[in-house]
Write a protein that holds these residues in place. Structure first.
Motif, PDB file in Angstrom:
ATOM      1  N   ILE A 198     -98.461  14.180 148.209  1.00  0.00           N
ATOM      2  CA  ILE A 198     -97.265  14.371 147.376  1.00  0.00           C
ATOM      3  C   ILE A 198     -97.640  14.300 145.903  1.00  0.00           C
ATOM      4  CG2 ILE A 198     -95.088  13.288 146.660  1.00  0.00           C
ATOM      5  CD1 ILE A 198     -94.726  12.511 149.656  1.00  0.00           C
ATOM      6  N   LEU A 199     -98.409  13.279 145.529  1.00  0.00           N
ATOM      7  CA  LEU A 199     -98.820  13.145 144.129  1.00  0.00           C
ATOM      8  C   LEU A 199     -99.690  14.318 143.688  1.00  0.00           C
ATOM      9  CD1 LEU A 199     -99.533   9.307 144.018  1.00  0.00           C
ATOM     10  CD2 LEU A 199     -97.548  10.525 143.085  1.00  0.00           C
TER      11      LEU A 199
ATOM     12  N   CYS B 150     -98.789  16.828 140.612  1.00  0.00           N
ATOM     13  CA  CYS B 150     -99.738  17.028 139.503  1.00  0.00           C
ATOM     14  C   CYS B 150    -100.124  18.497 139.364  1.00  0.00           C
ATOM     15  CB  CYS B 150    -100.982  16.176 139.707  1.00  0.00           C
ATOM     16  SG  CYS B 150    -100.691  14.421 139.478  1.00  0.00           S
ATOM     17  N   ALA B 151    -100.334  19.167 140.492  1.00  0.00           N
ATOM     18  CA  ALA B 151    -100.704  20.585 140.459  1.00  0.00           C
ATOM     19  C   ALA B 151     -99.580  21.416 139.845  1.00  0.00           C
ATOM     20  CB  ALA B 151    -101.044  21.083 141.863  1.00  0.00           C
ATOM     21  N   ALA B 152     -98.339  21.132 140.222  1.00  0.00           N
ATOM     22  CA  ALA B 152     -97.204  21.869 139.664  1.00  0.00           C
ATOM     23  C   ALA B 152     -97.127  21.652 138.153  1.00  0.00           C
ATOM     24  CB  ALA B 152     -95.908  21.434 140.340  1.00  0.00           C
ATOM     25  N   LEU B 153     -97.284  20.426 137.715  1.00  0.00           N
ATOM     26  CA  LEU B 153     -97.244  20.131 136.281  1.00  0.00           C
ATOM     27  C   LEU B 153     -98.400  20.808 135.549  1.00  0.00           C
ATOM     28  CD1 LEU B 153     -96.237  16.385 136.572  1.00  0.00           C
ATOM     29  CD2 LEU B 153     -94.836  18.198 135.541  1.00  0.00           C
TER      30      LEU B 153
ATOM     31  N   SER C 110     -84.477  15.086 143.239  1.00  0.00           N
ATOM     32  CA  SER C 110     -83.050  14.799 143.259  1.00  0.00           C
ATOM     33  C   SER C 110     -82.808  13.310 143.513  1.00  0.00           C
ATOM     34  CB  SER C 110     -82.390  15.635 144.350  1.00  0.00           C
ATOM     35  OG  SER C 110     -81.010  15.400 144.373  1.00  0.00           O
ATOM     36  N   GLY C 111     -81.938  12.717 142.713  1.00  0.00           N
ATOM     37  CA  GLY C 111     -81.611  11.303 142.854  1.00  0.00           C
ATOM     38  C   GLY C 111     -82.617  10.371 142.215  1.00  0.00           C
ATOM     39  N   PHE C 112     -83.710  10.913 141.711  1.00  0.00           N
ATOM     40  CA  PHE C 112     -84.748  10.102 141.074  1.00  0.00           C
ATOM     41  C   PHE C 112     -84.878  10.476 139.605  1.00  0.00           C
ATOM     42  CE2 PHE C 112     -89.226   9.212 139.987  1.00  0.00           C
ATOM     43  CZ  PHE C 112     -89.245   7.848 140.218  1.00  0.00           C
ATOM     44  N   GLY C 113     -85.288  11.732 139.344  1.00  0.00           N
ATOM     45  CA  GLY C 113     -85.421  12.177 137.965  1.00  0.00           C
ATOM     46  C   GLY C 113     -86.272  13.421 137.864  1.00  0.00           C
ATOM     47  N   SER C 114     -86.534  13.830 136.632  1.00  0.00           N
ATOM     48  CA  SER C 114     -87.289  15.043 136.355  1.00  0.00           C
ATOM     49  C   SER C 114     -88.472  14.750 135.447  1.00  0.00           C
ATOM     50  CB  SER C 114     -86.397  16.082 135.675  1.00  0.00           C
ATOM     51  OG  SER C 114     -85.317  16.415 136.503  1.00  0.00           O
ATOM     52  N   PHE C 115     -89.611  15.340 135.785  1.00  0.00           N
ATOM     53  CA  PHE C 115     -90.792  15.316 134.941  1.00  0.00           C
ATOM     54  C   PHE C 115     -90.780  16.651 134.205  1.00  0.00           C
ATOM     55  CE2 PHE C 115     -91.673  12.511 138.452  1.00  0.00           C
ATOM     56  CZ  PHE C 115     -92.251  11.410 137.851  1.00  0.00           C
ATOM     57  N   ILE C 116     -90.652  16.606 132.902  1.00  0.00           N
ATOM     58  CA  ILE C 116     -90.444  17.817 132.107  1.00  0.00           C
ATOM     59  C   ILE C 116     -91.598  17.990 131.121  1.00  0.00           C
ATOM     60  CG2 ILE C 116     -88.891  18.951 130.474  1.00  0.00           C
ATOM     61  CD1 ILE C 116     -86.679  17.094 131.712  1.00  0.00           C
ATOM     62  N   LEU C 117     -92.150  19.206 131.086  1.00  0.00           N
ATOM     63  CA  LEU C 117     -93.204  19.539 130.132  1.00  0.00           C
ATOM     64  C   LEU C 117     -92.574  20.114 128.874  1.00  0.00           C
ATOM     65  CD1 LEU C 117     -95.660  21.286 132.577  1.00  0.00           C
ATOM     66  CD2 LEU C 117     -96.014  19.109 131.438  1.00  0.00           C
ATOM     67  N   ARG C 118     -93.089  19.693 127.721  1.00  0.00           N
ATOM     68  CA  ARG C 118     -92.628  20.227 126.447  1.00  0.00           C
ATOM     69  C   ARG C 118     -93.845  20.635 125.632  1.00  0.00           C
ATOM     70  NH1 ARG C 118     -89.525  15.882 123.440  1.00  0.00           N
ATOM     71  NH2 ARG C 118     -90.275  17.198 121.769  1.00  0.00           N
TER      72      ARG C 118
ATOM     73  N   LEU D 262     -95.699  15.398 128.469  1.00  0.00           N
ATOM     74  CA  LEU D 262     -94.922  15.186 129.677  1.00  0.00           C
ATOM     75  C   LEU D 262     -93.894  14.099 129.417  1.00  0.00           C
ATOM     76  CD1 LEU D 262     -94.557  15.627 132.771  1.00  0.00           C
ATOM     77  CD2 LEU D 262     -96.236  13.818 133.086  1.00  0.00           C
ATOM     78  N   THR D 263     -92.648  14.388 129.748  1.00  0.00           N
ATOM     79  CA  THR D 263     -91.599  13.389 129.608  1.00  0.00           C
ATOM     80  C   THR D 263     -90.942  13.190 130.966  1.00  0.00           C
ATOM     81  OG1 THR D 263     -89.922  15.038 129.015  1.00  0.00           O
ATOM     82  CG2 THR D 263     -91.127  14.011 127.211  1.00  0.00           C
TER      83      THR D 263
END
Length: 107
Positions: free
Chosen positions: A42-43, A47-50, A59-67, A91-92
């Motif tokens: 899972i990790l 990481c690969a997607a990011l 969903s229900g946890f949060g979002s890792f967003i690249l800026r 990464l935020t």
């Protein structure tokens, strides 16, 4: 998400990969090796997607967003000399409303 009563707290108050694997082992009943493998996979996929520029939303946890941040001029606080800060990707994490409410309630 595991019940707060089943989470083993380490001395430092930090949950680790091993803690997550242990929870998967106890909650689902897989072997410790299989549980650790699931957590690692899972990790790895997150990481690969990011790394490929994708945001990760759980969903229900949060979002890792690249800026992407552009180049800007910064200042050395000690000397006051202006220096250019190179453009970079940061990464935020933004917690979901559900997570924020659970944290505010203390569990």
């Amino acid at each position: 998400m595991a019940d707060a009563g089943t989470i083993r707290q380490s001395d430092a108050g930090t949950m680790t990969r091993a803690d997550l694997a242990d929870i998967v082992h106890r909650e689902i009943g897989l072997s410790r090796a299989e549980s650790a493998n699931i957590v690692e996979r899972i990790l790895h996929h997150m990481c690969a997607a990011l790394a490929h520029g994708e945001n990760v939303k759980i969903s229900g946890f949060g979002s890792f967003i690249l800026r992407d941040k552009g180049e800007r001029i910064g200042r050395n606080p000690k000397t006051g000399v202006e220096v250019p800060i190179a453009p970079r990707r940061v990464l935020t994490f933004r917690a979901s409303q559900i997570m924020r409410e659970r944290i505010a309630k203390g569990g």
